[in-house]
Design an enzyme around this catalytic site. Structure first.
Site, PDB file in Angstrom:
ATOM      1  N   GLN A 179       0.836  -1.191   0.000  1.00 41.86           N
ATOM      2  CA  GLN A 179       0.000   0.000   0.000  1.00 41.86           C
ATOM      3  C   GLN A 179       0.874   1.245   0.000  1.00 41.86           C
ATOM      4  OE1 GLN A 179      -2.086  -0.510   3.749  1.00 41.86           O
ATOM      5  NE2 GLN A 179      -0.169  -0.867   4.802  1.00 41.86           N
ATOM      6  N   HIS A 238      -9.147   3.601  19.811  1.00 46.44           N
ATOM      7  CA  HIS A 238      -8.381   2.469  20.347  1.00 46.44           C
ATOM      8  C   HIS A 238      -8.808   2.104  21.763  1.00 46.44           C
ATOM      9  CE1 HIS A 238      -5.698   3.567  16.941  1.00 46.44           C
ATOM     10  NE2 HIS A 238      -5.656   2.256  16.853  1.00 46.44           N
ATOM     11  N   ASP A 274       0.399  -0.296  13.210  1.00 44.19           N
ATOM     12  CA  ASP A 274       0.840   0.992  13.758  1.00 44.19           C
ATOM     13  C   ASP A 274       1.192   0.905  15.229  1.00 44.19           C
ATOM     14  OD1 ASP A 274      -1.741   1.026  15.087  1.00 44.19           O
ATOM     15  OD2 ASP A 274      -2.589   1.805  13.232  1.00 44.19           O
ATOM     16  N   GLU A 298       0.535  -8.539  10.938  1.00 42.39           N
ATOM     17  CA  GLU A 298       0.406  -7.383  10.040  1.00 42.39           C
ATOM     18  C   GLU A 298       0.871  -7.761   8.642  1.00 42.39           C
ATOM     19  OE1 GLU A 298      -0.130  -4.210   7.986  1.00 42.39           O
ATOM     20  OE2 GLU A 298      -0.791  -4.178  10.097  1.00 42.39           O
ATOM     21  N   ASP A 336      -0.671 -12.606   5.932  1.00 42.94           N
ATOM     22  CA  ASP A 336      -2.116 -12.449   5.809  1.00 42.94           C
ATOM     23  C   ASP A 336      -2.809 -13.005   7.051  1.00 42.94           C
ATOM     24  OD1 ASP A 336      -4.618 -12.052   4.088  1.00 42.94           O
ATOM     25  OD2 ASP A 336      -4.738 -14.183   4.594  1.00 42.94           O
ATOM     26  N   ALA A 337      -3.753 -12.242   7.615  1.00 43.50           N
ATOM     27  CA  ALA A 337      -4.424 -12.652   8.847  1.00 43.50           C
ATOM     28  C   ALA A 337      -5.231 -13.931   8.646  1.00 43.50           C
ATOM     29  CB  ALA A 337      -5.331 -11.524   9.333  1.00 43.50           C
ATOM     30  N   ASP A 357      -8.246  -5.431  14.196  1.00 42.97           N
ATOM     31  CA  ASP A 357      -8.070  -4.005  13.883  1.00 42.97           C
ATOM     32  C   ASP A 357      -7.733  -3.901  12.394  1.00 42.97           C
ATOM     33  OD1 ASP A 357      -7.746  -1.298  14.088  1.00 42.97           O
ATOM     34  OD2 ASP A 357      -5.748  -1.394  14.981  1.00 42.97           O
TER      35      ASP A 357
END
Length: 545
Positions: A275, A307, A329, A349, A383-384, A402
């Site tokens: 991205q 959050h 993040d 992530e 990948d989740a 998230d």
């Protein structure tokens, strides 16, 4: 009465001209025409993919953008073929001009689309769909020009050496399809990573112009009048000049467009393998903003509201082992580590460069409390969905999803019944799953579809929402860059495999800045008031977002 007549035998020359006078042997000339077909087909497919990719990045919903671009282009190609019938008398000159115009339009399409998005994307009102209108216009124009190529190329092949129509069509389409294959593979594996969207489109346009101009001016120049030759030379030189000038200044254009989108305070702008990541502010007292693919992911003005609401209700219970899906993040992990008794936090992530920025960027590292220096935090890049398939079960007390907004096509599988079934498998019996499910007020059907999907996976749910800090600053993964359309709340769903989880805060938890027990219950009632009934679960083969 219609008089019967015999069709013209194969090989009969058309009434508008005899064989072309070529500077090479017919076999060589035929090969050069087919080589040009190959190059033009590759360029044409690159234009299509570039429009689909850029529209997906800027507008979102890649399925819709691909459907619009491809369907409009195919329709326009049919129109272009019909229009080209009128040019067969002047096939060489017509093909040369069409390729020059196609090179200019296709090569500059990415610049124009990005420019309109950057400088007019937040106008609102009648122009709110301006980028989409421009996308359709470019798809229509490029499709018309690509469609006009085939009849003219067919005529040029027949001008070299007459043959039966079936054989000529087979040769033409073979070169066309192989060229499309090369263009389709070159775009994601060569042009996009090495040159980027803008420079890649400009270079493709230059190749297109050179191929078309060289074929006509080199092979069929004797079919052109002196005036037509000079017109083609001047036109192609002008097109190449425009493309070259744009390529020289493309970095300046991109910086100016980026400032128009994100403001003048851009500190970090990097295109990762996943991205585009942009960070603004974070110095001299200015709040940090983190953008992912043009969407405001984090704002230092109000990220704590999102959050806190995401993490702390899920921590009401055993929370020794916590899994965070997304959240590169580090801000969700920051809130998790505020609780006593946390022994391990696993973060999954997709983008390793985002994690690297969260570690190394001073402002972002300060905002996340330098969680990546904590030995309890472990990061897995990947990948989740795939991670959950491989994870042993049961393992975690808390799973925090998230993730990007469910309305983004690339995230659809991460909001599917299959995904939540995998998340349920890694939870202990009394574990909790919390999911960001998009804004409730502006997209209630999407939110309640997520709720129905989680329940279909065998989990009991407690939906709630929390209001943003101020209009235009809706925090969390579902932000947009334009204030006019930015959602003003975050929808969240707490779920458990055993019983419906109580919406509460840990009695021994940390002191929070904004979230309270009474506010949490009010947020749950606010979400329930917007319930949409009768929605179905979303699956991998039947997505409903």
């Amino acid at each position: 009465m219609i008089e019967p007549h015999a069709p013209a035998p194969p090989g009969t020359p058309p009434p508008w001209g005899g064989p072309a006078r070529l500077p090479v042997r017919p076999g060589t000339g035929r090969f050069l025409v087919l080589a040009c077909v190959f190059v033009c087909a590759a360029c044409g497919l690159v234009y299509e993919l570039e429009l689909v990719a850029l529209a997906s990045y800027l507008i979102g919903d890649s399925v819709t953008q691909a459907s619009v671009v491809l369907s409009v282009m195919v329709f326009a190609m049919g129109l272009g073929s019909l229009v080209a019938k009128r040019l067969r008398w002047h096939a060489a000159a017509g093909f040369g001009m069409i390729e020059a115009v196609l090179a200019l339009v296709g090569g500059c399409s990415a610049l124009a689309l990005y420019g309109v998005f950057a400088w007019t994307g937040d106008w609102g009102g009648p122009w709110v769909h301006g980028p989409r209108v421009l996308l359709v216009m470019f798809s229509l124009a490029i499709g018309l020009l690509i469609g006009a190529e085939v009849p003219l190329l067919m005529e040029l092949i027949q001008r070299i050496r007459r043959q039966d129509a079936g054989g000529a069509v087979a040769d033409l389409f073979a070169a066309d399809y192989v060229g499309a294959l090369v263009g389709g593979l070159a775009f994601p594996f060569l042009l996009l990573p090495l040159l980027g969207q803008l420079t890649g489109a400009l270079m493709t346009g230059a190749v297109n112009a050179v191929a078309g101009g060289a074929l006509v001016l080199g092979l069929f120049h004797r079919d052109l009048t002196r005036r037509a030759r000079w017109l083609l030379i001047v036109t192609n030189l002008a097109v190449l000049g425009v493309l070259a000038t744009a390529a020289v200044h493309v970095d300046d254009f991109e910086r100016a467009a980026r400032q128009a989108v994100y403001g003048a305070d851009v500190r970090v702008a990097v295109q990762t393998g996943v991205q585009e990541v942009v960070i603004t502010g974070g110095t001299r007292g200015r709040p940090l903003d983190l953008f992912l693919d043009g969407r405001l992911r984090v704002s230092g003005r109000d990220e704590h509201r999102y959050h806190e609401a995401l993490v702390h209700p899920a921590m009401n219970g055993p929370h020794a082992r916590v899994l965070i899906l997304g959240g590169g993040d580090g801000l969700a992990a920051r809130e998790v580590l505020r609780h006593p008794g946390v022994r391990r936090v696993d973060i999954v992530e997709l983008d390793p460069e985002l994690v690297a920025l969260a570690r190394s960027d001073p402002a972002l590292a300060r905002l996340n409390g330098r969680v990546y220096d904590d030995p309890r935090v472990r990061v897995t890049t990947g990948d989740a969905f795939r991670h959950l398939r491989r994870a042993p079960a049961p393992r975690y007390d808390v799973v925090i999803a998230d993730l990007p907004d469910p309305g983004i096509t690339a995230s659809t599988k991460l909001y599917s019944q299959e995904f939540y079934g995998l998340a349920r498998r890694v939870l202990v019996e009394d574990g909790r799953l919390v999911v960001h499910a998009g804004p409730v007020a502006s997209r209630p059907r999407v939110f309640w579809t997520v709720d129905a999907t989680i329940r279909a996976a065998g989990l009991r749910t407690s939906p709630y929402c929390v209001a943003g800090r101020a209009p235009g600053f809706a925090g969390g993964p579902d932000r947009s860059t334009g204030r006019a359309e930015a959602p003003h709340d975050w929808g969240l769903i707490l779920a458990s495999p055993a019983t419906r989880p109580a919406l509460d805060l840990p009695s021994e938890g940390p002191r929070l800045r904004t979230l309270t027990r009474s506010r949490l219950l009010e947020d749950a009632r606010a979400a329930e008031a917007l319930r949409v009934r009768g929605v179905g679960a979303s699956t991998l083969v039947h997505p409903r977002y």
